[in-house]
Write an enzyme that holds these catalytic residues in place. Structure first.
Site, PDB file in Angstrom:
ATOM      1  CE  LYS A  87      -2.211  -1.819   3.537  1.00 39.39           C
ATOM      2  NZ  LYS A  87      -1.868  -3.243   3.365  1.00 39.39           N
TER       3      LYS A  87
ATOM      4  CB  THR B 256       8.895   5.881   6.440  1.00 42.21           C
ATOM      5  OG1 THR B 256       8.545   5.302   5.179  1.00 42.21           O
ATOM      6  CG2 THR B 256       9.528   7.234   6.211  1.00 42.21           C
ATOM      7  CB  SER B 257       9.399   0.182   6.678  1.00 46.93           C
ATOM      8  OG  SER B 257       8.636   0.470   5.533  1.00 46.93           O
ATOM      9  NE  ARG B 258       7.142  -1.820  12.743  1.00 40.65           N
ATOM     10  CZ  ARG B 258       6.181  -0.946  12.460  1.00 40.65           C
ATOM     11  NH1 ARG B 258       6.470   0.195  11.872  1.00 40.65           N
ATOM     12  NH2 ARG B 258       4.922  -1.201  12.769  1.00 40.65           N
TER      13      ARG B 258
ATOM     14  CD  GLU C 235      10.939   2.970  16.391  1.00 46.06           C
ATOM     15  OE1 GLU C 235      11.469   3.338  15.346  1.00 46.06           O
ATOM     16  OE2 GLU C 235       9.706   2.901  16.555  1.00 46.06           O
TER      17      GLU C 235
ATOM     18  CG  HIS D 245       7.413   5.008  14.469  1.00 47.56           C
ATOM     19  ND1 HIS D 245       7.939   3.762  14.661  1.00 47.56           N
ATOM     20  CD2 HIS D 245       6.362   4.818  13.620  1.00 47.56           C
ATOM     21  CE1 HIS D 245       7.254   2.872  13.984  1.00 47.56           C
ATOM     22  NE2 HIS D 245       6.284   3.491  13.331  1.00 47.56           N
ATOM     23  CD  GLN D 246       6.817  14.084  12.717  1.00 42.57           C
ATOM     24  OE1 GLN D 246       7.973  14.110  13.128  1.00 42.57           O
ATOM     25  NE2 GLN D 246       6.273  15.105  12.085  1.00 42.57           N
ATOM     26  CB  ALA D 247       5.780   8.187   8.629  1.00 41.05           C
ATOM     27  CG  PHE D 248       1.462   7.091  12.814  1.00 42.28           C
ATOM     28  CD1 PHE D 248       2.689   7.215  13.439  1.00 42.28           C
ATOM     29  CD2 PHE D 248       0.312   7.325  13.550  1.00 42.28           C
ATOM     30  CE1 PHE D 248       2.775   7.560  14.791  1.00 42.28           C
ATOM     31  CE2 PHE D 248       0.377   7.672  14.903  1.00 42.28           C
ATOM     32  CZ  PHE D 248       1.613   7.782  15.520  1.00 42.28           C
TER      33      PHE D 248
END
Ligand code: NAI
Length: 345
Positions: free
Chosen positions: A155, A230-232, A261, A293-296
């Site tokens: 996605k 931006t995944s893990r 993190e 971890h802000q992308a979401f």
């Protein structure tokens, strides 16, 4: 029928949407600031389920304790589930997740980081606030015509590809399960490493993807490559990344995730001494940009996360089949209930 859920690692921005959707569906949440781990599991006593995020620890001892206390459900309010021992949950606790809440949020953040890096926006922002209007050292490069290697075309990866196409970039892709309808070329992972000016990771963290970018990969990378993750965090060996930057193989890195993190991200440590030397060194590099971890984190995503999590819990409570239930893939075609579109157990 009511349901009560112990919500771990709660942040102010989580609470309003969960309270709203929970109230509408008879689910009450008790918000705990602390993360779920072996020391905090006791806080879930008396609850029907727990709601957890990316850095909560749902290991075998935690699962056994939850099960022993009569907790039935683990609701992940995220897509990734590498922090849950799924195999151990089998026949004990039902695990649900939010497979997609806003893939646009993550893909757009990835592009935001890339643009910030290549156009030195982070440097310019600080300079102009000090009335320093010099342009020295701010030279960037055009994204147009550059080759981006996208690893993982699910996605988020697919949306990121569309965004990159809008910039006139050449796309190369790698996925273990390529899309049949793709209008971009799939190549091997080695070719991604060798040919890409920019590499962006959009795949889950599994055993076979752990340290996908490691010291071996460094030998194959195009000099000056920009790495986007931006995944893990653990998709990249951070020590190798640092090495690659020092050796000028990696031209820049944009990281929304970091392999260590969990002890740091989402909290304010300003004024503290950070013990993680690798992260401290990475942050000291002029060509490394880190977001925590802000992308979401968009309004749309927060609302979708709460809505889907409440929907998942409602389906479990009402004894329905939950399409977002994760099950330990038993591999038994005859017996596997999930394959027959039933509850895992
Ligand atoms: P997705 O499931 O739609 O796509 C993942 C893709 O990775 C699939 O096409 C799959 O075939 C591919 N893949 C799986 N194993 C692979 C392997 N060994 N090698 C190559 N490709 C492989 O997932 P989605 O929604 O696109 O998310 C991607 C990742 O983004 C998630 O796994 C999650 O870790 C991360 N994420 C990060 C967020 C953040 O705030 N930074 C928010 C949401 C997701």
């Amino acid at each position: 029928m009511g349901m009560n859920i112990a919500f771990f690692d709660a942040k102010d921005y989580d609470i309003p949407a969960f309270e709203r959707y929970g109230k509408e569906n008879g689910i009450s949440f008790k918000f705990y600031e602390t993360k779920l781990d072996a020391d905090t599991t006791e806080l879930a006593r008396g609850f029907d389920g727990v709601c957890v995020f990316v850095n909560d620890t749902v290991s075998a001892p935690v699962i056994d304790k939850l099960y022993g206390m009569g907790v039935k459900y683990i609701a992940l309010r995220c897509a990734g589930y590498n922090n849950v021992d799924l195999k151990h949950c089998f026949q004990k606790l039902h695990v649900v997740r939010v497979p997609a809440y806003s893939p646009y949020a993550v893909a757009e953040h990835t592009m935001a980081m890339l643009l910030t890096s290549v156009r030195r926006i982070h440097k310019a922002y600080n300079r102009t606030r000090e009335f320093n209007f010099s342009l020295n050292g701010l030279t960037g490069f055009d994204l147009h015509g550059k080759t981006v290697g996208v690893v993982g075309t699910g996605k988020i990866g697919s949306i990121f590809i569309d965004i990159c196409k809008g910039f006139g970039m050449n796309i190369l892709a790698y996925d273990k399960f390529p899309r049949q309808d793709a209008d971009f070329p799939y190549v091997s992972l080695d070719e991604i490493f060798e040919r890409s000016d920019i590499i962006s990771l959009h795949l889950p963290l599994f055993e076979d993807t752990y340290h996908l970018i490691d010291r071996e990969a460094l030998k194959k990378l195009k000099k000056g490559v920009i790495i986007l993750n931006t995944s893990r965090g653990a998709l990249i060996d951070s020590e190798a990344l640092l090495e690659g930057i020092k050796q000028r193989i990696i031209g820049a890195a944009c990281l929304d995730v970091y392999e260590e993190e969990s002890e740091l991200f989402f909290e304010d440590f300003s004024g503290h001494i950070i013990a993680d030397d690798t992260l401290a060194r990475l942050l000291s590099m002029p060509n490394v940009i880190v977001t925590s971890h802000q992308a979401f984190l968009t309004e749309e995503a927060l609302s979708n996360i709460a809505e889907t999590t409440v929907e998942n819990l409602t389906e479990l409570r009402d004894g329905k089949v939950c399409r977002n239930e994760l099950c330990y893939d038993c591999g038994n075609m005859e017996e596997c209930k999930k394959k027959r579109k039933e509850r895992c157990f």
